[in-house]
Every structure is written in C-alpha cells, then in structure tokens.
Scaffold this motif. Sequence first.
Motif, PDB file in Angstrom:
ATOM      1  N   GLU A 196      -9.596  -1.140  -7.958  1.00  0.00           N
ATOM      2  CA  GLU A 196      -9.727  -1.196  -6.382  1.00  0.00           C
ATOM      3  C   GLU A 196      -9.070  -0.211  -5.501  1.00  0.00           C
ATOM      4  O   GLU A 196      -9.845   0.109  -4.611  1.00  0.00           O
ATOM      5  CB  GLU A 196      -8.893  -2.762  -6.024  1.00  0.00           C
ATOM      6  CG  GLU A 196      -9.027  -3.028  -4.620  1.00  0.00           C
ATOM      7  CD  GLU A 196      -8.192  -4.281  -4.528  1.00  0.00           C
ATOM      8  OE1 GLU A 196      -7.683  -4.383  -3.238  1.00  0.00           O
ATOM      9  OE2 GLU A 196      -8.184  -5.254  -5.334  1.00  0.00           O
ATOM     10  N   GLY A 197      -7.936   0.500  -5.963  1.00  0.00           N
ATOM     11  CA  GLY A 197      -7.374   1.615  -5.107  1.00  0.00           C
ATOM     12  C   GLY A 197      -8.163   2.620  -4.982  1.00  0.00           C
ATOM     13  O   GLY A 197      -8.456   3.513  -4.016  1.00  0.00           O
ATOM     14  N   VAL A 198      -8.913   3.099  -6.351  1.00  0.00           N
ATOM     15  CA  VAL A 198      -9.896   4.151  -6.479  1.00  0.00           C
ATOM     16  C   VAL A 198     -11.042   3.888  -5.371  1.00  0.00           C
ATOM     17  O   VAL A 198     -11.462   4.680  -4.958  1.00  0.00           O
ATOM     18  CB  VAL A 198     -10.088   4.394  -7.867  1.00  0.00           C
ATOM     19  CG1 VAL A 198     -11.118   5.579  -8.010  1.00  0.00           C
ATOM     20  CG2 VAL A 198      -8.841   4.944  -8.517  1.00  0.00           C
ATOM     21  N   ALA A 199     -11.693   2.758  -5.739  1.00  0.00           N
ATOM     22  CA  ALA A 199     -12.697   2.149  -4.983  1.00  0.00           C
ATOM     23  C   ALA A 199     -12.500   2.374  -3.569  1.00  0.00           C
ATOM     24  O   ALA A 199     -13.374   2.814  -2.800  1.00  0.00           O
ATOM     25  CB  ALA A 199     -13.321   0.655  -5.332  1.00  0.00           C
ATOM     26  N   LYS A 200     -11.396   1.955  -2.845  1.00  0.00           N
ATOM     27  CA  LYS A 200     -11.205   1.711  -1.423  1.00  0.00           C
ATOM     28  C   LYS A 200     -11.156   3.355  -1.028  1.00  0.00           C
ATOM     29  O   LYS A 200     -11.672   3.611  -0.065  1.00  0.00           O
ATOM     30  CB  LYS A 200     -10.036   0.958  -1.103  1.00  0.00           C
ATOM     31  CG  LYS A 200     -10.108  -0.561  -1.288  1.00  0.00           C
ATOM     32  CD  LYS A 200      -8.831  -1.096  -0.873  1.00  0.00           C
ATOM     33  CE  LYS A 200      -9.199  -2.647  -0.788  1.00  0.00           C
ATOM     34  NZ  LYS A 200      -8.174  -3.339  -0.468  1.00  0.00           N
ATOM     35  N   THR A 201     -10.432   4.091  -1.701  1.00  0.00           N
ATOM     36  CA  THR A 201     -10.139   5.509  -1.315  1.00  0.00           C
ATOM     37  C   THR A 201     -11.656   6.282  -1.264  1.00  0.00           C
ATOM     38  O   THR A 201     -11.856   6.934  -0.229  1.00  0.00           O
ATOM     39  CB  THR A 201      -9.427   6.511  -2.394  1.00  0.00           C
ATOM     40  OG1 THR A 201      -8.112   5.950  -2.499  1.00  0.00           O
ATOM     41  CG2 THR A 201      -9.334   7.957  -2.164  1.00  0.00           C
ATOM     42  N   ASN A 202     -12.336   6.061  -2.289  1.00  0.00           N
ATOM     43  CA  ASN A 202     -13.880   6.510  -2.218  1.00  0.00           C
ATOM     44  C   ASN A 202     -14.626   6.051  -0.869  1.00  0.00           C
ATOM     45  O   ASN A 202     -15.377   6.888  -0.291  1.00  0.00           O
ATOM     46  CB  ASN A 202     -14.540   6.362  -3.443  1.00  0.00           C
ATOM     47  CG  ASN A 202     -14.197   7.043  -4.560  1.00  0.00           C
ATOM     48  OD1 ASN A 202     -13.689   8.281  -4.638  1.00  0.00           O
ATOM     49  ND2 ASN A 202     -14.382   6.575  -5.784  1.00  0.00           N
ATOM     50  N   LEU A 203     -14.551   4.734  -0.571  1.00  0.00           N
ATOM     51  CA  LEU A 203     -15.227   4.185   0.371  1.00  0.00           C
ATOM     52  C   LEU A 203     -14.931   4.698   1.842  1.00  0.00           C
ATOM     53  O   LEU A 203     -15.720   5.186   2.587  1.00  0.00           O
ATOM     54  CB  LEU A 203     -15.088   2.517   0.354  1.00  0.00           C
ATOM     55  CG  LEU A 203     -15.758   1.956  -0.738  1.00  0.00           C
ATOM     56  CD1 LEU A 203     -15.406   0.475  -0.870  1.00  0.00           C
ATOM     57  CD2 LEU A 203     -17.408   2.085  -0.613  1.00  0.00           C
ATOM     58  N   VAL A 204     -13.553   4.815   2.054  1.00  0.00           N
ATOM     59  CA  VAL A 204     -13.008   5.041   3.227  1.00  0.00           C
ATOM     60  C   VAL A 204     -13.333   6.811   3.630  1.00  0.00           C
ATOM     61  O   VAL A 204     -13.428   6.982   4.710  1.00  0.00           O
ATOM     62  CB  VAL A 204     -11.419   4.906   3.555  1.00  0.00           C
ATOM     63  CG1 VAL A 204     -11.101   3.484   3.449  1.00  0.00           C
ATOM     64  CG2 VAL A 204     -10.740   5.733   2.704  1.00  0.00           C
ATOM     65  N   LEU A 205     -13.339   7.561   2.593  1.00  0.00           N
ATOM     66  CA  LEU A 205     -13.698   8.941   2.668  1.00  0.00           C
ATOM     67  C   LEU A 205     -15.372   9.264   2.732  1.00  0.00           C
ATOM     68  O   LEU A 205     -15.489  10.272   2.945  1.00  0.00           O
ATOM     69  CB  LEU A 205     -12.881   9.768   1.838  1.00  0.00           C
ATOM     70  CG  LEU A 205     -11.325   9.848   2.074  1.00  0.00           C
ATOM     71  CD1 LEU A 205     -10.859  10.570   0.887  1.00  0.00           C
ATOM     72  CD2 LEU A 205     -10.869  10.108   3.254  1.00  0.00           C
ATOM     73  N   GLY A 206     -16.059   8.228   2.142  1.00  0.00           N
ATOM     74  CA  GLY A 206     -17.243   8.375   2.104  1.00  0.00           C
ATOM     75  C   GLY A 206     -17.777   9.260   0.927  1.00  0.00           C
ATOM     76  O   GLY A 206     -18.932   9.774   0.695  1.00  0.00           O
ATOM     77  N   LEU A 207     -16.852   9.290  -0.154  1.00  0.00           N
ATOM     78  CA  LEU A 207     -17.196   9.945  -1.522  1.00  0.00           C
ATOM     79  C   LEU A 207     -17.928   8.971  -2.229  1.00  0.00           C
ATOM     80  O   LEU A 207     -18.075   7.550  -2.209  1.00  0.00           O
ATOM     81  CB  LEU A 207     -15.855  10.204  -2.069  1.00  0.00           C
ATOM     82  CG  LEU A 207     -14.732  11.211  -1.521  1.00  0.00           C
ATOM     83  CD1 LEU A 207     -13.518  11.129  -2.381  1.00  0.00           C
ATOM     84  CD2 LEU A 207     -15.600  12.507  -1.420  1.00  0.00           C
ATOM     85  N   PRO A 208     -19.090   9.257  -2.961  1.00  0.00           N
ATOM     86  CA  PRO A 208     -19.789   8.662  -4.000  1.00  0.00           C
ATOM     87  C   PRO A 208     -18.871   7.771  -4.753  1.00  0.00           C
ATOM     88  O   PRO A 208     -17.815   8.208  -5.137  1.00  0.00           O
ATOM     89  CB  PRO A 208     -20.455   9.694  -4.944  1.00  0.00           C
ATOM     90  CG  PRO A 208     -20.494  11.239  -4.131  1.00  0.00           C
ATOM     91  CD  PRO A 208     -19.342  11.180  -3.344  1.00  0.00           C
ATOM     92  N   THR A 209     -19.501   6.716  -4.849  1.00  0.00           N
ATOM     93  CA  THR A 209     -18.495   5.578  -5.608  1.00  0.00           C
ATOM     94  C   THR A 209     -18.184   5.732  -7.108  1.00  0.00           C
ATOM     95  O   THR A 209     -17.244   5.355  -7.712  1.00  0.00           O
ATOM     96  CB  THR A 209     -19.259   4.151  -5.361  1.00  0.00           C
ATOM     97  OG1 THR A 209     -20.272   4.099  -6.172  1.00  0.00           O
ATOM     98  CG2 THR A 209     -19.097   3.613  -4.026  1.00  0.00           C
ATOM     99  N   SER A 210     -18.800   6.861  -7.371  1.00  0.00           N
ATOM    100  CA  SER A 210     -18.719   7.116  -8.954  1.00  0.00           C
ATOM    101  C   SER A 210     -17.775   8.271  -8.995  1.00  0.00           C
ATOM    102  O   SER A 210     -17.632   8.734 -10.277  1.00  0.00           O
ATOM    103  CB  SER A 210     -20.140   7.686  -9.579  1.00  0.00           C
ATOM    104  OG  SER A 210     -20.490   8.670  -8.872  1.00  0.00           O
ATOM    105  N   THR A 211     -16.823   8.773  -7.924  1.00  0.00           N
ATOM    106  CA  THR A 211     -16.205   9.833  -7.829  1.00  0.00           C
ATOM    107  C   THR A 211     -14.932   9.481  -8.679  1.00  0.00           C
ATOM    108  O   THR A 211     -14.349   8.458  -8.223  1.00  0.00           O
ATOM    109  CB  THR A 211     -16.049  10.279  -6.531  1.00  0.00           C
ATOM    110  OG1 THR A 211     -16.995  10.833  -5.976  1.00  0.00           O
ATOM    111  CG2 THR A 211     -14.897  11.467  -6.622  1.00  0.00           C
ATOM    112  N   ASN A 212     -14.664  10.182  -9.753  1.00  0.00           N
ATOM    113  CA  ASN A 212     -13.249   9.530 -10.339  1.00  0.00           C
ATOM    114  C   ASN A 212     -12.075  10.621  -9.808  1.00  0.00           C
ATOM    115  O   ASN A 212     -11.736  11.682 -10.494  1.00  0.00           O
ATOM    116  CB  ASN A 212     -13.343   9.888 -12.137  1.00  0.00           C
ATOM    117  CG  ASN A 212     -12.226   9.451 -12.836  1.00  0.00           C
ATOM    118  OD1 ASN A 212     -11.253   9.099 -12.147  1.00  0.00           O
ATOM    119  ND2 ASN A 212     -12.011  10.047 -14.021  1.00  0.00           N
ATOM    120  N   ILE A 213     -11.429  10.037  -8.798  1.00  0.00           N
ATOM    121  CA  ILE A 213     -10.227  10.769  -8.288  1.00  0.00           C
ATOM    122  C   ILE A 213      -9.106  10.929  -9.221  1.00  0.00           C
ATOM    123  O   ILE A 213      -8.159  11.534  -8.778  1.00  0.00           O
ATOM    124  CB  ILE A 213      -9.944  10.287  -6.906  1.00  0.00           C
ATOM    125  CG1 ILE A 213      -9.266   8.782  -7.066  1.00  0.00           C
ATOM    126  CG2 ILE A 213     -11.250  10.241  -6.083  1.00  0.00           C
ATOM    127  CD1 ILE A 213      -8.757   8.268  -5.717  1.00  0.00           C
TER     128      ILE A 213
END
Length: 298
Positions: free
Chosen positions: A170-187
């Motif tokens: 969930e934390g990874v998903a929200k980070t991707n969403l708020v920055l507009g990164l592709p949701t498949s980005t593995n931060i």
Amino acid sequence: MPVNFFRSGVFFVVAILLTLLSACGGNSSITAVKTQSNTSTPALGATYNADVYVYAADGMTLLAQGKTSGSTGRSNLTLTGYTPGTPVIVKVVLDPANGVTYYDENRPDSVSVPPSSKFTMLSIFPFATPGQDLTANALTNMAAKFAGISADNLGKTKLSTPLVADKVYEGVAKTNLVLGLPTSTNILASVTPATQASPTPNGTLSNLLVSLATASFGDTQDPIQRAANLANAINSDGTIDTDKSSIFTGVNSALVDLGLNVVEPKITNHDINSSLSAAIAAARTSFASFTGSVTGGN
C-alpha cells in the motif's frame, strides 16, 4: 516374560523413532528464525558513515545494525533472529555528530550533513531474502510514511499493529500514485547512488532519484530538506496533508519536463483510494518479479 518382551519391544520402537527423527533433524530443525546476510545502500546520493538499523515487523526487535562505508556507501548487515517471509523496517540515520557525508547532486560534491540537519530515512520491505540490498531513499521514506511508520519510536516501543506485507505494498502504491510514476515501478529495488566519480548511475530508478534531487520547481533543492518535505506532506495515518500536496504536483511537473515517463499524479485522498486496489496489485507483482535488481515501469 511376555511383559518384559513387550516393554523391550516398545523401547526398541521408541529408539528407532528417535534415531529417525535425529536423522531428519528432529525438533532441532524446527525453527521460526534464522540468520542471514544482507546489505543496505542508502541513496541520497551516496551516503557515508550513516548508521543503519533493521527492525522486525513489530518495530521494536532489532535484527541488524551497521554503518555505511566511508568509501562505498554500503553497509554489510547480518540479520539475526529474522523470521523468513515477514516484513522488515530499515532506518538510516544521518547524524552530523558522527561525521556523515553524502553526495549532493546539486553541488556536485560530497558534503557534510549540516549540524542542524540530523535526518532519518526509512524503508519497508514485505520480506527480506538473503543477499538482498535493503535500500533507503526519499521514495522509500515516503512509502514508510504512507504505511504509518514513523522513525521516532522505532526500537523503543512496539508498533500498535505490526507491519504486514499488504501495508508495505500500500505504501509503495501510494508513493507511485502521488508522484505519477507507473504503478509497476518497484521503488524498493536496489539502486546505485550517484557519487562524485559516477554522478549519472545506470538504472531507471537510480536516475529517477538523481532527477528527484536536482529538479527545480520552486522549493528547496537541498536533498535532505526535499526528502523531508515529501514525507511531511503525508499524515501519520497514511493520508495526504492537502495543505502540502503541491510538492507532489511540483515533482511530477519537473519529471515531465525531464522527459520521464510519468502520468497525472493522484494528489487527493479520494483519487488515491479510487485507484489503490489496482496499484497495490501492481506493486505486489513488481516486487515479486524485480526484487533487488531492477525497477518495473518507466
């Protein structure tokens, strides 16, 4: 005589069973914890002489402690008492009193952490495999905040609710969403930090972090303060502080200008929640596919 025979027969059978159990490891092989080797490579750029702590999912149990090398920026860690398959929390402390330096891509040069700028970066992982690099950077710091993890009480008191894998995703998903990164980005993937010798490291995620530190969009370009500002725009319960959400749109616009593959950011809690289920599923898949090596998306 028959009774003695029966007793001796029982003893014989028991002896055989004990022998078989011993050959198979018996109870001695049944354990919920283990010791394994890992590394941690914080990326602010490269961060030298920083203290690294790895905690179990309860936020209290210390699994490993180390310090990043003054030459490589990497810490070698031995996780002791780790329960395989459970989440871990990484805390990297940049304490100026300990002579911590980092590579500031804006200088570009290695600089000391200012006396007033003691800074902590967090990272969370759904599990830790042997040999995996447990990175910590401005993006993972955001993911930890979205998951409700704060550096303040780590190692002092147990979390009210232990961290679970779904909360990490969930934390990874929200980070991707708020920055507009592709949701498949593995931060959470391992990165190569920028250094004075190699200011433009290979890898999409590595370059994304350089862009994050150097992009100009009106706020400070000090990497420590920018990382802090991103985390401070997230409330302790994992929601967005709407009064500070403009930093997310600023980062997104800067990444667009740099030519990175980003989409419209989700900067309201309503918009995030409407896209969260699919983004969590994508985060879970990307971590399973790319752990410790490369990033998905972009």
